[in-house]
Design a protein around this motif. Structure first.
Motif, PDB file in Angstrom:
ATOM      1  N   GLU A  22      15.955  46.151 -57.732  1.00 50.65           N
ATOM      2  CA  GLU A  22      15.207  47.263 -58.385  1.00 50.65           C
ATOM      3  C   GLU A  22      13.647  46.669 -58.328  1.00 50.65           C
ATOM      4  N   LYS A  23      13.801  45.266 -58.570  1.00 50.07           N
ATOM      5  CA  LYS A  23      12.231  44.732 -58.389  1.00 50.07           C
ATOM      6  C   LYS A  23      11.767  44.450 -57.034  1.00 50.07           C
ATOM      7  N   GLN A  24      12.625  44.490 -56.041  1.00 53.25           N
ATOM      8  CA  GLN A  24      12.351  44.378 -54.771  1.00 53.25           C
ATOM      9  C   GLN A  24      11.808  45.708 -54.167  1.00 53.25           C
ATOM     10  N   MET A  25      12.508  46.504 -54.730  1.00 52.10           N
ATOM     11  CA  MET A  25      12.345  48.197 -54.201  1.00 52.10           C
ATOM     12  C   MET A  25      10.994  48.519 -54.703  1.00 52.10           C
ATOM     13  N   LYS A 114       7.885  44.499 -64.064  1.00 55.08           N
ATOM     14  CA  LYS A 114       8.162  44.675 -65.861  1.00 55.08           C
ATOM     15  C   LYS A 114       7.912  43.308 -66.488  1.00 55.08           C
ATOM     16  N   ASP A 115       8.134  42.017 -65.637  1.00 49.09           N
ATOM     17  CA  ASP A 115       8.145  40.749 -66.233  1.00 49.09           C
ATOM     18  C   ASP A 115       6.905  39.969 -65.841  1.00 49.09           C
TER      19      ASP A 115
END
Length: 160
Positions: A22-25, A114-115
């Motif tokens: 999800e973060k890579q996307m 997000k982080d």
């Protein structure tokens, strides 16, 4: 500089923590937007391919800095007309000895997740149309991990 990748080219690369998909996307979406918003005007692109860790799903954060970077970089291949002139702000990172291609450091793009904020180094590999068709160029590029073959490249890529 050599024409072939050396065995120790990446030997000092530290381990990295691969980001969740999800973060890579999210990073991929931001990179596509950056790339399209910052293409040189009036340039004919015959191929546009994002490759490397983001295309393979292995983009992440190194356990220590590698080549001055904390995170994986983004590699983009462009095949352009033979008379292409790069923008002055692009800095040459590497030039193939036989001048088949030039790698440019284009930008460091901050991507808010997000982080954390991920600072993504963007590198463009520029190859002219004439050289892109030569079997010697194709073979050398493929060995370096650059997906130059139109079909059946052993290197994963995303068409842009």
């Amino acid at each position: 500089m050599t024409e072939e990748p050396s065995a120790d080219y990446m030997k000092d690369r530290p381990p990295k923590t691969v980001f969740p998909i999800e973060k890579q996307m999210l990073i991929l979406g931001q990179m596509k937007r950056y790339i399209f918003d910052h293409l040189p005007p009036k340039t004919k692109f015959y191929r546009k391919r994002l490759f490397g860790s983001l295309a393979k799903g292995t983009f992440g954060k190194y356990t220590r800095k590698f080549k001055g970077r904390e995170f994986s970089d983004v590699d983009v291949l462009f095949v352009v007309d033979d008379d292409f002139k790069p923008p002055r702000k692009w800095k040459v990172h590497f030039q193939c000895v036989k001048k088949f291609w030039v790698v440019y450091d284009v930008a460091v793009v901050p991507v808010a997740t997000k982080d954390e904020t991920v600072f993504v180094d963007v590198q463009y590999i520029i190859l002219t149309k004439t050289f892109s068709r030569k079997p010697e160029t194709i073979a050398s590029a493929e060995k370096w991990g650059i997906p130059l073959r139109r079909f059946l490249s052993k290197n994963k890529f995303i068409r842009l």
